[in-house]
Design a protein around this motif. Structure first.
Motif, PDB file in Angstrom:
ATOM      1  N   PHE A  11       1.342   1.854  72.123  1.00 19.70           N
ATOM      2  CA  PHE A  11       2.138   2.837  71.395  1.00 19.70           C
ATOM      3  C   PHE A  11       3.394   3.162  72.202  1.00 19.70           C
ATOM      4  CE2 PHE A  11       3.438   7.040  70.019  1.00 19.70           C
ATOM      5  CZ  PHE A  11       3.350   6.930  68.640  1.00 19.70           C
ATOM      6  N   THR A  12       3.227   3.255  73.512  1.00 22.05           N
ATOM      7  CA  THR A  12       4.370   3.468  74.397  1.00 22.05           C
ATOM      8  C   THR A  12       4.067   2.871  75.756  1.00 22.05           C
ATOM      9  OG1 THR A  12       5.802   5.105  75.459  1.00 22.05           O
ATOM     10  CG2 THR A  12       3.516   5.741  75.107  1.00 22.05           C
ATOM     11  N   GLY A  71       0.431   3.846  77.123  1.00 21.73           N
ATOM     12  CA  GLY A  71       0.656   4.544  78.373  1.00 21.73           C
ATOM     13  C   GLY A  71       0.520   6.045  78.125  1.00 21.73           C
ATOM     14  N   ILE A  72       0.566   6.827  79.165  1.00 25.63           N
ATOM     15  CA  ILE A  72       0.402   8.281  79.024  1.00 25.63           C
ATOM     16  C   ILE A  72       1.784   8.922  78.975  1.00 25.63           C
ATOM     17  CG2 ILE A  72      -0.747  10.336  79.907  1.00 25.63           C
ATOM     18  CD1 ILE A  72      -2.601   7.986  79.183  1.00 25.63           C
ATOM     19  N   TRP A  73       2.195   9.341  77.794  1.00 28.05           N
ATOM     20  CA  TRP A  73       3.498   9.958  77.589  1.00 28.05           C
ATOM     21  C   TRP A  73       3.350  11.480  77.651  1.00 28.05           C
ATOM     22  CZ3 TRP A  73       5.107  12.821  73.117  1.00 28.05           C
ATOM     23  CH2 TRP A  73       6.472  13.155  73.113  1.00 28.05           C
ATOM     24  N   LYS A  74       4.013  12.116  78.593  1.00 26.90           N
ATOM     25  CA  LYS A  74       3.977  13.564  78.817  1.00 26.90           C
ATOM     26  C   LYS A  74       2.622  14.053  79.297  1.00 26.90           C
ATOM     27  CE  LYS A  74       7.794  15.296  76.009  1.00 26.90           C
ATOM     28  NZ  LYS A  74       8.195  16.299  74.985  1.00 26.90           N
ATOM     29  N   SER A  75       1.581  13.862  78.494  1.00 20.47           N
ATOM     30  CA  SER A  75       0.242  14.322  78.867  1.00 20.47           C
ATOM     31  C   SER A  75      -0.780  13.550  78.039  1.00 20.47           C
ATOM     32  CB  SER A  75       0.091  15.825  78.605  1.00 20.47           C
ATOM     33  OG  SER A  75       0.055  16.082  77.219  1.00 20.47           O
ATOM     34  N   GLU A 118      -0.790  14.922  74.415  1.00 24.09           N
ATOM     35  CA  GLU A 118       0.382  14.523  73.632  1.00 24.09           C
ATOM     36  C   GLU A 118       0.215  13.083  73.150  1.00 24.09           C
ATOM     37  OE1 GLU A 118       3.172  16.020  72.710  1.00 24.09           O
ATOM     38  OE2 GLU A 118       3.461  17.777  73.981  1.00 24.09           O
ATOM     39  N   THR A 119      -0.233  12.216  74.040  1.00 22.94           N
ATOM     40  CA  THR A 119      -0.392  10.806  73.705  1.00 22.94           C
ATOM     41  C   THR A 119      -1.493  10.607  72.669  1.00 22.94           C
ATOM     42  OG1 THR A 119       0.264  10.260  75.967  1.00 22.94           O
ATOM     43  CG2 THR A 119      -0.748   8.515  74.670  1.00 22.94           C
ATOM     44  N   MET A 120      -2.637  11.241  72.885  1.00 24.26           N
ATOM     45  CA  MET A 120      -3.760  11.072  71.966  1.00 24.26           C
ATOM     46  C   MET A 120      -3.433  11.638  70.593  1.00 24.26           C
ATOM     47  SD  MET A 120      -6.697   9.588  72.331  1.00 24.26           S
ATOM     48  CE  MET A 120      -7.638   9.067  70.895  1.00 24.26           C
ATOM     49  N   GLU A 121      -2.648  12.701  70.552  1.00 23.54           N
ATOM     50  CA  GLU A 121      -2.266  13.281  69.271  1.00 23.54           C
ATOM     51  C   GLU A 121      -1.400  12.312  68.466  1.00 23.54           C
ATOM     52  OE1 GLU A 121      -0.333  17.428  67.505  1.00 23.54           O
ATOM     53  OE2 GLU A 121      -0.599  17.138  69.661  1.00 23.54           O
ATOM     54  N   GLN A 122      -0.479  11.616  69.161  1.00 27.15           N
ATOM     55  CA  GLN A 122       0.342  10.622  68.474  1.00 27.15           C
ATOM     56  C   GLN A 122      -0.507   9.458  67.955  1.00 27.15           C
ATOM     57  OE1 GLN A 122       3.608  10.708  67.684  1.00 27.15           O
ATOM     58  NE2 GLN A 122       3.706  12.779  68.526  1.00 27.15           N
ATOM     59  N   ILE A 123      -1.488   9.043  68.734  1.00 25.84           N
ATOM     60  CA  ILE A 123      -2.370   7.954  68.308  1.00 25.84           C
ATOM     61  C   ILE A 123      -3.192   8.366  67.096  1.00 25.84           C
ATOM     62  CG2 ILE A 123      -4.415   6.632  69.001  1.00 25.84           C
ATOM     63  CD1 ILE A 123      -3.220   6.459  71.805  1.00 25.84           C
ATOM     64  N   VAL A 124      -3.745   9.585  67.131  1.00 24.83           N
ATOM     65  CA  VAL A 124      -4.536  10.066  66.000  1.00 24.83           C
ATOM     66  C   VAL A 124      -3.665  10.158  64.740  1.00 24.83           C
ATOM     67  CG1 VAL A 124      -5.795  12.056  65.077  1.00 24.83           C
ATOM     68  CG2 VAL A 124      -6.240  11.274  67.415  1.00 24.83           C
ATOM     69  N   THR A 125      -2.441  10.644  64.900  1.00 25.67           N
ATOM     70  CA  THR A 125      -1.524  10.719  63.762  1.00 25.67           C
ATOM     71  C   THR A 125      -1.273   9.334  63.177  1.00 25.67           C
ATOM     72  OG1 THR A 125      -0.430  12.659  64.685  1.00 25.67           O
ATOM     73  CG2 THR A 125       0.791  11.418  63.031  1.00 25.67           C
ATOM     74  N   THR A 126      -1.105   8.351  64.053  1.00 25.02           N
ATOM     75  CA  THR A 126      -0.896   6.976  63.602  1.00 25.02           C
ATOM     76  C   THR A 126      -2.080   6.468  62.793  1.00 25.02           C
ATOM     77  OG1 THR A 126       0.466   6.530  65.554  1.00 25.02           O
ATOM     78  CG2 THR A 126      -0.421   4.629  64.375  1.00 25.02           C
ATOM     79  N   LEU A 127      -3.278   6.675  63.313  1.00 23.37           N
ATOM     80  CA  LEU A 127      -4.479   6.199  62.620  1.00 23.37           C
ATOM     81  C   LEU A 127      -4.664   6.901  61.286  1.00 23.37           C
ATOM     82  CD1 LEU A 127      -7.108   5.811  65.507  1.00 23.37           C
ATOM     83  CD2 LEU A 127      -5.332   4.243  64.740  1.00 23.37           C
ATOM     84  N   ALA A 134      -7.912  13.662  77.478  1.00 22.76           N
ATOM     85  CA  ALA A 134      -7.492  14.246  76.209  1.00 22.76           C
ATOM     86  C   ALA A 134      -8.575  15.191  75.678  1.00 22.76           C
ATOM     87  CB  ALA A 134      -7.202  13.154  75.189  1.00 22.76           C
ATOM     88  N   ASP A 135      -8.160  16.097  74.804  1.00 22.50           N
ATOM     89  CA  ASP A 135      -9.080  17.055  74.214  1.00 22.50           C
ATOM     90  C   ASP A 135     -10.174  16.341  73.415  1.00 22.50           C
ATOM     91  OD1 ASP A 135      -9.898  18.977  71.816  1.00 22.50           O
ATOM     92  OD2 ASP A 135      -9.075  20.245  73.418  1.00 22.50           O
ATOM     93  N   GLU A 136     -11.399  16.845  73.527  1.00 21.78           N
ATOM     94  CA  GLU A 136     -12.535  16.212  72.856  1.00 21.78           C
ATOM     95  C   GLU A 136     -12.345  16.149  71.348  1.00 21.78           C
ATOM     96  OE1 GLU A 136     -16.130  18.137  73.951  1.00 21.78           O
ATOM     97  OE2 GLU A 136     -16.063  17.464  76.048  1.00 21.78           O
ATOM     98  N   ARG A 137     -11.678  17.159  70.777  1.00 18.94           N
ATOM     99  CA  ARG A 137     -11.485  17.170  69.322  1.00 18.94           C
ATOM    100  C   ARG A 137     -10.578  16.028  68.876  1.00 18.94           C
ATOM    101  NH1 ARG A 137      -9.622  23.320  69.067  1.00 18.94           N
ATOM    102  NH2 ARG A 137      -8.632  22.538  70.978  1.00 18.94           N
ATOM    103  N   LEU A 138      -9.581  15.687  69.690  1.00 21.55           N
ATOM    104  CA  LEU A 138      -8.701  14.570  69.351  1.00 21.55           C
ATOM    105  C   LEU A 138      -9.458  13.244  69.413  1.00 21.55           C
ATOM    106  CD1 LEU A 138      -5.480  15.631  71.291  1.00 21.55           C
ATOM    107  CD2 LEU A 138      -5.781  15.582  68.805  1.00 21.55           C
ATOM    108  N   ILE A 139     -10.281  13.087  70.428  1.00 21.45           N
ATOM    109  CA  ILE A 139     -11.069  11.852  70.547  1.00 21.45           C
ATOM    110  C   ILE A 139     -12.062  11.739  69.395  1.00 21.45           C
ATOM    111  CG2 ILE A 139     -12.782  10.665  71.981  1.00 21.45           C
ATOM    112  CD1 ILE A 139     -11.327  11.776  74.427  1.00 21.45           C
ATOM    113  N   ALA A 140     -12.670  12.865  68.998  1.00 23.83           N
ATOM    114  CA  ALA A 140     -13.605  12.851  67.875  1.00 23.83           C
ATOM    115  C   ALA A 140     -12.891  12.477  66.582  1.00 23.83           C
ATOM    116  CB  ALA A 140     -14.271  14.218  67.743  1.00 23.83           C
ATOM    117  N   ARG A 141     -11.696  13.003  66.369  1.00 19.51           N
ATOM    118  CA  ARG A 141     -10.937  12.656  65.165  1.00 19.51           C
ATOM    119  C   ARG A 141     -10.607  11.165  65.133  1.00 19.51           C
ATOM    120  NH1 ARG A 141      -5.769  16.192  64.535  1.00 19.51           N
ATOM    121  NH2 ARG A 141      -5.563  14.818  62.711  1.00 19.51           N
ATOM    122  N   ALA A 142     -10.210  10.630  66.285  1.00 22.55           N
ATOM    123  CA  ALA A 142      -9.909   9.199  66.358  1.00 22.55           C
ATOM    124  C   ALA A 142     -11.149   8.364  66.072  1.00 22.55           C
ATOM    125  CB  ALA A 142      -9.346   8.858  67.734  1.00 22.55           C
ATOM    126  N   GLY A 143     -12.316   8.853  66.509  1.00 23.83           N
ATOM    127  CA  GLY A 143     -13.553   8.110  66.298  1.00 23.83           C
ATOM    128  C   GLY A 143     -13.918   7.932  64.841  1.00 23.83           C
TER     129      GLY A 143
END
Length: 486
Positions: free
Chosen positions: A94-95, A144-148, A151-160, A181-190
């Motif tokens: 993604f970046t 890669g890890i952009w900002k934090s 932030e990175t996981m949120e962009q990935i989840v938005t993409t998915l 990353a926050d557990e809620r973001l990882i759960a959403r991606a899952g």
């Protein structure tokens, strides 16, 4: 059938095509909006080539007929390697922006490399355009890890989410979970991806402290445990409610870099065995260390290049752990901590345990047959089924796919050995060494090369060798190097 090979100009024209009548705005400056989509694709597909934890087996989720793509185990448009796994994934970052300074990574913060990022819409657009042209059947998305991490996981989840809900893509998606990353973001991606992976990076915590001081083993194992628990809970939910959404249906995997730190093969295999047992991983991938940075903490650059033969032996041993019932301490120990470079792990084990041989093929149980060099798990199944109809001969074994040039030293048929074979270690070793092992080209020639999206040569030769191969597919280097240990 795959389409013709696209040149640069045709890819650029395809990138300007609006996929489903959707108009994309100007790319924000923070995502590197000055670069064209073609330039971003060139940079971020190349930056992803060192990530080998990429495979699409293990899921059979079907499309519902309203979207595009499907994820059947043997889907219509998939290209498969010899062992049945899909190799046609669009593999990108993604970046390549990163706040970490891992000493082995080409994208580390201190490196002066060309930086850019996709937007979620651009990833969706690329995936759909390549899928429509029948070049890919799925997406492998790391970053890669952009900002934090958040932030990175949120962009990935938005993409998915956009890919699944706005573009209605129902094909295979493998995504990297970002440690920290926050557990809620990882759960959403899952719930949006088919497979997730968290890179272990290096086999031991000490190696991680030396080469990746910004990362910790705890932060890496935490999302692994989260995915494992989520999969377990989801299986129970599906039993109660058939329509319940699936959480990471193809399981999780990880990757270890081999050769950057001084761990032995025995240590590496024990780590892999522990991951399989404690985290229910589908796969552990091994990536031979490629010298891309100059740093005093890294091994000196040698003339031989990446340790591809060592990586190959680890994959063979990994196969023995997963499918043949071996344990790490059976294959290696403190006295012999590394694999024999001349013999595959299964042959090497058999030579050290000749007291178990010869095995009578008409009487031995399935698990005993699995330990015979030259007999794979499919061949063992065929033997068990066929001998119900009558006794088997060496000629019958050859027809069933048994590799007799290795197996004949460890088997009897109706109480008889093959010819004048002797059960002696030196005798068997000499004969096995005279029988050339079938190694992958990259290992035999000791070269390192990964296909990029923009390769436009030698595709006919590759197609003849590996069957139907998407000419814009990104191959997982380890998938082509791994062979069945039998």
């Amino acid at each position: 059938m795959q389409g013709p090979i696209l040149g640069k100009s045709e890819i650029q024209r395809s990138m300007t095509t609006q996929p489903i009548g959707r108009t994309f705005g100007t790319v924000p400056a923070l995502f590197g909006g000055q670069k064209s989509l073609y330039e971003k694709l060139r940079i971020l597909s190349d930056a992803a080539k060192y990530d080998v934890a990429c495979t699409s087996s293990g899921t059979s989720r079907r499309g519902d007929g309203n979207g595009i793509g499907s994820c059947e185990e043997a889907g219509i448009c998939h290209s498969f390697s010899a062992d049945g796994r899909c190799i046609s994934l669009l593999k990108i970052l993604f970046t390549n922006e990163c706040i970490y300074d891992c000493k082995y990574c080409i994208n580390r913060a201190s490196n002066d490399v060309e930086r850019t990022s996709f937007t979620p819409e651009e990833v969706c657009r690329l995936t759909m355009e390549f899928y429509r042209r029948n070049y890919i059947e799925g997406l492998f998305l790391s970053s890669g890890i952009w900002k934090s991490p958040n932030e990175t996981m949120e962009q990935i989840v938005t993409t998915l989410w956009k890919l699944r809900n706005e573009f209605h893509f129902q094909g295979y998606i493998h995504v990297k979970a970002i440690p920290g990353a926050d557990e809620r973001l990882i759960a959403r991606a899952g719930f949006l991806a088919d497979r997730m992976s968290v890179n272990l990076e290096l086999p031991t915590a000490e190696g991680l402290r030396q080469l990746a001081p910004h990362k910790s083993r705890k932060n890496i194992l935490t999302p692994m445990r989260l995915v494992q628990n989520g999969m377990s809970e989801n299986r129970q939910e599906i039993q109660l409610y058939r329509s319940a959404p699936k959480f990471v249906p193809a399981g999780q995997s990880t990757q270890m870099i081999i050769g950057a730190t001084p761990e032995t093969d025995f240590q590496i295999m024990r780590v892999a065995e522990s991951l399989y047992q404690k985290f229910d991983l589908k796969r552990v991938f091994y990536s031979a260390f490629v010298h891309v940075n100059e740093d005093k903490a890294l091994p000196a650059a040698g003339e031989q290049g990446p340790p591809l033969l060592r990586e190959h032996r680890l994959y063979q041993a990994d196969w023995l752990l997963r499918y043949y019932g071996f344990r790490a301490e059976e294959l290696l120990d403190e006295q012999q901590p590394n694999f024999n470079v001349l013999l595959d792990p299964k042959c090497n084990w058999a030579l050290k345990h000749l007291e178990y041989f010869p095995v009578e093929v008409n009487q031995a149980d399935y698990f005993t047959l699995l330990r015979v060099p030259g007999i794979g798990y499919k061949s063992a199944e065929r033997i068990v089924k066929a001998r119900r109809m009558g006794s088997l001969s060496f000629e019958d074994l050859k027809k069933m796919g048994v590799v007799l040039k290795r197996a004949l030293y460890f088997l009897t048929c109706n109480g008889k050995m093959f010819g004048q074979v002797r059960i002696e270690e030196d005798y068997i070793t000499r004969n096995l060494l005279q029988t050339k092992e079938s190694l992958p080209d990259s290992v035999r020639n000791m070269n390192y090369r990964q296909l990029s999206l923009f390769d436009d040569v030698n595709f006919r030769e590759i197609n003849r060798m590996d069957g139907s191969l998407g000419c814009l597919a990104v191959l997982d280097e380890s998938e082509l190097k791994e062979k069945v240990a039998g």
